[in-house]
Motif scaffolding. Structure first.
Motif, PDB file in Angstrom:
ATOM      1  N   HIS A   1       0.814  -1.220   0.000  1.00 54.21           N
ATOM      2  CA  HIS A   1       0.000   0.000   0.000  1.00 54.21           C
ATOM      3  C   HIS A   1       0.851   1.276   0.000  1.00 54.21           C
ATOM      4  O   HIS A   1       0.337   2.360  -0.222  1.00 54.21           O
ATOM      5  N   ARG A   2       2.142   1.160   0.211  1.00 55.67           N
ATOM      6  CA  ARG A   2       3.024   2.330   0.181  1.00 55.67           C
ATOM      7  C   ARG A   2       3.548   2.648  -1.215  1.00 55.67           C
ATOM      8  O   ARG A   2       4.168   3.675  -1.429  1.00 55.67           O
ATOM      9  N   ILE A   3       3.290   1.770  -2.172  1.00 57.62           N
ATOM     10  CA  ILE A   3       3.755   2.005  -3.545  1.00 57.62           C
ATOM     11  C   ILE A   3       2.959   3.158  -4.151  1.00 57.62           C
ATOM     12  O   ILE A   3       1.729   3.167  -4.113  1.00 57.62           O
ATOM     13  N   ILE A   4       3.666   4.139  -4.705  1.00 57.50           N
ATOM     14  CA  ILE A   4       3.024   5.299  -5.327  1.00 57.50           C
ATOM     15  C   ILE A   4       2.979   5.136  -6.835  1.00 57.50           C
ATOM     16  O   ILE A   4       1.965   5.389  -7.473  1.00 57.50           O
ATOM     17  N   TYR A   5       4.094   4.693  -7.415  1.00 56.95           N
ATOM     18  CA  TYR A   5       4.149   4.550  -8.876  1.00 56.95           C
ATOM     19  C   TYR A   5       5.159   3.482  -9.263  1.00 56.95           C
ATOM     20  O   TYR A   5       6.024   3.085  -8.476  1.00 56.95           O
ATOM     21  N   ILE A   6       5.048   3.026 -10.510  1.00 57.32           N
ATOM     22  CA  ILE A   6       6.020   2.132 -11.133  1.00 57.32           C
ATOM     23  C   ILE A   6       6.357   2.757 -12.478  1.00 57.32           C
ATOM     24  O   ILE A   6       5.457   3.147 -13.229  1.00 57.32           O
ATOM     25  N   LYS A   7       7.652   2.907 -12.748  1.00 54.00           N
ATOM     26  CA  LYS A   7       8.038   3.542 -14.012  1.00 54.00           C
ATOM     27  C   LYS A   7       9.179   2.783 -14.670  1.00 54.00           C
ATOM     28  O   LYS A   7       9.876   2.002 -14.032  1.00 54.00           O
ATOM     29  N   ARG A   8       9.351   3.043 -15.960  1.00 54.08           N
ATOM     30  CA  ARG A   8      10.464   2.469 -16.715  1.00 54.08           C
ATOM     31  C   ARG A   8      11.721   3.290 -16.478  1.00 54.08           C
ATOM     32  O   ARG A   8      11.651   4.509 -16.312  1.00 54.08           O
ATOM     33  N   LYS A   9      12.867   2.653 -16.500  1.00 49.83           N
ATOM     34  CA  LYS A   9      14.130   3.378 -16.365  1.00 49.83           C
ATOM     35  C   LYS A   9      14.396   4.213 -17.609  1.00 49.83           C
ATOM     36  O   LYS A   9      14.786   5.369 -17.510  1.00 49.83           O
ATOM     37  N   LEU A  10      14.163   3.607 -18.755  1.00 49.94           N
ATOM     38  CA  LEU A  10      14.403   4.312 -20.015  1.00 49.94           C
ATOM     39  C   LEU A  10      13.196   5.197 -20.335  1.00 49.94           C
ATOM     40  O   LEU A  10      12.075   4.716 -20.441  1.00 49.94           O
ATOM     41  N   GLY A  11      13.444   6.463 -20.464  1.00 47.89           N
ATOM     42  CA  GLY A  11      12.366   7.373 -20.825  1.00 47.89           C
ATOM     43  C   GLY A  11      11.550   7.879 -19.650  1.00 47.89           C
ATOM     44  O   GLY A  11      10.698   8.739 -19.831  1.00 47.89           O
ATOM     45  N   GLU A  12      11.772   7.339 -18.464  1.00 50.00           N
ATOM     46  CA  GLU A  12      11.059   7.789 -17.262  1.00 50.00           C
ATOM     47  C   GLU A  12       9.528   7.740 -17.426  1.00 50.00           C
ATOM     48  O   GLU A  12       8.812   8.534 -16.844  1.00 50.00           O
ATOM     49  N   GLU A  13       9.012   6.804 -18.211  1.00 44.84           N
ATOM     50  CA  GLU A  13       7.573   6.691 -18.428  1.00 44.84           C
ATOM     51  C   GLU A  13       6.933   5.975 -17.241  1.00 44.84           C
ATOM     52  O   GLU A  13       7.341   4.865 -16.880  1.00 44.84           O
ATOM     53  N   ILE A  14       5.937   6.608 -16.649  1.00 43.28           N
ATOM     54  CA  ILE A  14       5.213   5.993 -15.534  1.00 43.28           C
ATOM     55  C   ILE A  14       4.184   5.040 -16.116  1.00 43.28           C
ATOM     56  O   ILE A  14       3.306   5.443 -16.878  1.00 43.28           O
ATOM     57  N   VAL A  15       4.286   3.765 -15.729  1.00 50.96           N
ATOM     58  CA  VAL A  15       3.368   2.762 -16.263  1.00 50.96           C
ATOM     59  C   VAL A  15       2.233   2.448 -15.298  1.00 50.96           C
ATOM     60  O   VAL A  15       1.204   1.907 -15.705  1.00 50.96           O
ATOM     61  N   TRP A  16       2.408   2.777 -14.004  1.00 47.51           N
ATOM     62  CA  TRP A  16       1.346   2.579 -13.014  1.00 47.51           C
ATOM     63  C   TRP A  16       1.467   3.686 -11.984  1.00 47.51           C
ATOM     64  O   TRP A  16       2.547   3.924 -11.446  1.00 47.51           O
ATOM     65  N   ASP A  17       0.377   4.396 -11.730  1.00 50.74           N
ATOM     66  CA  ASP A  17       0.380   5.490 -10.756  1.00 50.74           C
ATOM     67  C   ASP A  17      -0.894   5.413  -9.938  1.00 50.74           C
ATOM     68  O   ASP A  17      -1.999   5.475 -10.481  1.00 50.74           O
ATOM     69  N   LYS A  18      -0.726   5.274  -8.633  1.00 51.68           N
ATOM     70  CA  LYS A  18      -1.882   5.136  -7.747  1.00 51.68           C
ATOM     71  C   LYS A  18      -2.687   6.424  -7.668  1.00 51.68           C
ATOM     72  O   LYS A  18      -3.908   6.404  -7.686  1.00 51.68           O
TER      73      LYS A  18
END
Length: 167
Positions: free
Chosen positions: A128-145
């Motif tokens: 529940h503490r996860i805010i976002y998940i992003k790719r290293k290349l390009g800094e694209e956020i793939v999941w954002d709470k």
């Protein structure tokens, strides 16, 4: 040997004065007030609403809570996204970073490969503490709470932007 008297059905008797008073006032039922064994209701006198009140007693309570929220726009949990990135051959787990809220140090990031999911680890961080998940290349956020975006499963608000070609 002792002889036994034959069994005979009980004879209905007239009610005593204290039983009559009980039945009229309907304060507490006595065994003699249950004359009709097939009836589930205790006699309530001549009140026209008596069956309705008795039905209310035997009904199960109705739920007063709200209906559950529609599942059409529900965001998939971070655990689902993490598991898909780890186990799906289309994704490389070394290419993703998890951003989370630490209780003492604020916002931190760690690579998905070093993420500890086991409760017994000292470095364990709850999901529940996860805010976002992003790719290293390009800094694209793939999941954002907080923004409710999910580009892995296209759940949450991402479903609407993904389906815009239909309009």
């Amino acid at each position: 040997m002792a002889s036994h008297a034959p069994l005979t059905p009980p004879v209905e008797h007239e009610l005593c004065s204290h039983e009559l008073a009980n039945e009229e006032n309907n304060l507490t039922p006595t065994p003699s007030s249950y004359k009709h064994a097939s009836s589930k209701q205790v006699s309530r006198g001549t009140s026209p609403t008596a069956p309705e009140l008795a039905d209310e007693v035997y009904r199960s309570p109705q739920s007063t809570s709200k209906e559950p929220e529609s599942t059409e726009n529900r965001l998939r949990p971070a655990a689902d996204v993490i598991n898909r990135i780890i186990w799906d051959a289309k994704f490389d787990s070394d290419d993703y970073i998890i951003g989370y809220e630490d209780r003492f140090n604020g916002r931190l990031e760690t690579s998905l490969g070093s993420w500890k999911k086991d409760l017994t680890d000292e470095e364990f961080i709850p999901q529940h503490r996860i805010i976002y998940i992003k790719r290293k290349l390009g800094e694209e956020i793939v999941w954002d709470k907080r923004r409710r975006t999910d580009k892995i499963f296209y759940s949450g608000n991402s479903a609407y932007s993904w389906l815009t070609f239909l309009t």
